[in-house]
Design an enzyme around this catalytic site. Structure first.
Site, PDB file in Angstrom:
ATOM      1  CG  ASP A  54      -2.155   0.779   1.104  1.00  0.00           C
ATOM      2  OD1 ASP A  54      -3.236   0.215   1.278  1.00  0.00           O
ATOM      3  OD2 ASP A  54      -2.060   1.985   0.795  1.00  0.00           O
ATOM      4  CG  ASN A  55       0.015   4.614  -2.600  1.00  0.00           C
ATOM      5  OD1 ASN A  55      -0.991   4.470  -1.906  1.00  0.00           O
ATOM      6  ND2 ASN A  55      -0.020   5.167  -3.800  1.00  0.00           N
ATOM      7  N   GLY A  59      -5.301   4.524   2.155  1.00  0.00           N
ATOM      8  CA  GLY A  59      -5.312   3.516   3.216  1.00  0.00           C
ATOM      9  C   GLY A  59      -4.599   4.090   4.433  1.00  0.00           C
ATOM     10  CG  ASP A  79       2.343   3.919  -6.723  1.00  0.00           C
ATOM     11  OD1 ASP A  79       1.548   3.099  -7.231  1.00  0.00           O
ATOM     12  OD2 ASP A  79       2.246   5.145  -6.875  1.00  0.00           O
ATOM     13  CB  SER A  97      -8.335   1.897  -6.859  1.00  0.00           C
ATOM     14  OG  SER A  97      -8.964   2.950  -7.562  1.00  0.00           O
ATOM     15  CB  ALA A 136     -11.395  -4.770  -5.794  1.00  0.00           C
ATOM     16  CE1 TYR A 167     -12.612   3.540  -7.708  1.00  0.00           C
ATOM     17  CE2 TYR A 167     -14.855   3.154  -8.442  1.00  0.00           C
ATOM     18  CZ  TYR A 167     -13.797   2.853  -7.602  1.00  0.00           C
ATOM     19  OH  TYR A 167     -13.937   1.844  -6.665  1.00  0.00           O
ATOM     20  CE1 TYR A 181      -1.931  -8.567 -18.048  1.00  0.00           C
ATOM     21  CE2 TYR A 181      -0.601 -10.453 -17.401  1.00  0.00           C
ATOM     22  CZ  TYR A 181      -0.709  -9.112 -17.686  1.00  0.00           C
ATOM     23  OH  TYR A 181       0.411  -8.315 -17.616  1.00  0.00           O
ATOM     24  NE  ARG A 210     -17.442   6.363  -1.168  1.00  0.00           N
ATOM     25  CZ  ARG A 210     -17.305   5.199  -1.818  1.00  0.00           C
ATOM     26  NH1 ARG A 210     -16.298   4.420  -1.545  1.00  0.00           N
ATOM     27  NH2 ARG A 210     -18.151   4.841  -2.769  1.00  0.00           N
TER      28      ARG A 210
HETATM   29  N1  UDP Z   1     -23.877  11.598  -0.695  1.00  0.00           N
HETATM   30  C1  UDP Z   1     -24.499  12.670  -0.065  1.00  0.00           C
HETATM   31  N2  UDP Z   1     -23.750  13.403   0.806  1.00  0.00           N
HETATM   32  C2  UDP Z   1     -22.442  13.150   1.072  1.00  0.00           C
HETATM   33  C3  UDP Z   1     -21.823  12.061   0.431  1.00  0.00           C
HETATM   34  C4  UDP Z   1     -22.579  11.317  -0.461  1.00  0.00           C
HETATM   35  O1  UDP Z   1     -25.683  12.942  -0.270  1.00  0.00           O
HETATM   36  O2  UDP Z   1     -21.850  13.872   1.878  1.00  0.00           O
HETATM   37  C5  UDP Z   1     -24.655  10.805  -1.659  1.00  0.00           C
HETATM   38  C6  UDP Z   1     -24.050  10.865  -3.059  1.00  0.00           C
HETATM   39  O3  UDP Z   1     -24.670  11.899  -3.770  1.00  0.00           O
HETATM   40  C7  UDP Z   1     -24.368   9.495  -3.623  1.00  0.00           C
HETATM   41  C8  UDP Z   1     -24.550   8.600  -2.415  1.00  0.00           C
HETATM   42  O4  UDP Z   1     -24.638   9.446  -1.283  1.00  0.00           O
HETATM   43  O5  UDP Z   1     -25.559   9.558  -4.346  1.00  0.00           O
HETATM   44  C9  UDP Z   1     -23.403   7.647  -2.194  1.00  0.00           C
HETATM   45  O6  UDP Z   1     -22.210   8.372  -2.186  1.00  0.00           O
HETATM   46  P1  UDP Z   1     -20.794   7.723  -1.893  1.00  0.00           P
HETATM   47  O7  UDP Z   1     -19.802   8.829  -1.929  1.00  0.00           O
HETATM   48  O8  UDP Z   1     -20.851   6.921  -0.660  1.00  0.00           O
HETATM   49  O9  UDP Z   1     -20.492   6.734  -3.091  1.00  0.00           O
HETATM   50  P2  UDP Z   1     -20.963   6.558  -4.614  1.00  0.00           P
HETATM   51  O10 UDP Z   1     -21.998   5.516  -4.564  1.00  0.00           O
HETATM   52  O11 UDP Z   1     -21.509   7.844  -5.159  1.00  0.00           O
HETATM   53  O12 UDP Z   1     -19.736   6.123  -5.334  1.00  0.00           O
END
Ligand code: UDP
Length: 342
Positions: A54-55, A59, A79, A97, A136, A167, A181, A210
């Site tokens: 892990d870099n 993480g 990395d 990632s 993943a 992403y 592969y 998140r």
């Molecule tokens: N979301 C939100 N407020 C936040 C962060 C996320 O309303 O502070 C919403 C975002 O718009 C998305 C959902 O929650 O629709 C899930 O966001 P997340 O960043 O967890 O991951 P994503 O599924 O978008 O990759």
């Protein structure tokens, strides 16, 4: 190690046949991240030897600190894109990632390359060892899907120049490279499209946050809960024990008829409902702050897990309220060491 994590690790290990991993040498890229550290912990407990690379870009060392000095565990700060050692391994898990949308949009080149050059490094290492590979991938490989629940056969609706493309297209390219592969060298690859996983160790602060972890932190602090738009967008949130047990069951199959499987929960939840549930569970006085929807956000995400359930005899078993309660408990127990304001 925390009580909640210990109990959850026992639950994961109880769902896996240990013989698939006992005595195996396993490379885990991104091993100090959220899912990577759960995989390291589970496999160490199943008597695997782990090389965790892990870099530490997203993480955190704290996730694996307790494994320092444990027999069979090795950490290498490196990395994955420039990883040049060729250790003997039986399995490779490629998870390295940046996963959080706001963060990876700040680092799009690094994000795309972790799933291109980084994936190539890991696939090449596996090829030299004739090792089995776990890649993943993500529900983001579907982009902004139009079919629900979304099966693996759905080809996706992705804009290569969209805000999330580093992403989304990164994951799609990573999958294509796995297939290349597999086709050219007969490499045994398993691609898991992981749908929003959550639980202890999910980062909450700043751009790394998140929805679930951020809302929990905001609720615990009494800060406003930041809902984007009107909160009518949905996600299906899968508790970490279900994500990890599904992933390891996939890797434990002697042979797999499928190159790719969806791993995720079947319960669809509106983001506003999520915010309100977290507020209620945390007995929080926080207000909800409705903010503009970030460009490239998706409206809906729900996996079709029919193939996965049949092939792995697995089903996501943790209800959202139960998983939220456990995650909240874990964050509460960390209250004194929670990251600063954001
Ligand atoms: N979301 C939100 N407020 C936040 C962060 C996320 O309303 O502070 C919403 C975002 O718009 C998305 C959902 O929650 O629709 C899930 O966001 P997340 O960043 O967890 O991951 P994503 O599924 O978008 O990759």
């Amino acid at each position: 190690m925390d009580q909640i994590i210990r109990e959850d690790l026992d639950a994961i290990r109880g769902s896996i046949d240990p013989r698939a991993f006992q005595g195996k040498s396993v490379m885990v890229s991104g091993g100090s991240g959220f899912l990577g550290s759960w995989i390291c912990d589970t496999l160490i407990g199943l008597d695997s030897r782990i090389i965790c690379v892990d870099n530490l870009s997203t993480g955190v060392f704290e996730n694996i600190d307790h494994l320092k000095g444990v027999k069979g565990f090795e950490f290498e700060k490196a990395d994955v894109c420039t990883y040049s050692r060729s250790p003997k391994v039986d399995m490779v898990f490629h998870l390295a990632s940046r996963p959080a949308p706001e963060d990876y949009q700040k680092h799009p080149v690094e994000t795309a390359l972790a799933n291109a050059t980084g994936a190539d490094r890991m696939l090449d290492l596996a090829r030299k060892n004739d090792a089995r590979v776990f890649y993943a991938s993500s529900s983001e490989a579907y982009g902004d899907p139009e079919v629900f629940p979304t099966p693996e056969s759905y080809e996706g609706k992705v804009n290569p120049l969209g805000p999330r493309s580093s992403y989304e297209e990164g994951k799609r390219f990573g999958e294509a490279l796995c297939k290349a592969y597999h086709d050219e060298y007969g490499l045994d690859v398993r691609i898991a499209r992981l749908f929003n996983s959550y639980g202890p160790r999910l980062r909450a602060e700043g751009l790394y946050g998140r929805a679930i972890s951020r809302f929990i932190l905001q609720a615990l602090r009494g800060d406003d809960i930041t809902v984007f738009g009107d909160g009518s967008q949905t996600r299906s949130f899968c508790y970490v024990t279900d994500t990890v047990s599904g992933s390891l069951l996939f890797m434990s199959l002697d042979r797999s008829s499928d190159l790719v499987l969806n791993i995720g929960a079947k319960e669809e939840c509106k983001i506003l409902d999520l915010a309100e549930s977290i507020k209620r569970l945390a007995f929080s006085e926080s207000s909800i702050d409705f903010l503009p929807v970030p460009a490239g956000d998706h409206m809906r995400r729900l996996p079709d897990t029919g193939r996965t359930e049949k092939l792995l005899r697995w089903t996501p078993s943790t209800r959202l309220d139960v998983g939220l309660e456990r995650t909240l408990k874990w964050f509460s127990s960390k209250k004194t060491s929670l990251p600063g304001p954001f």
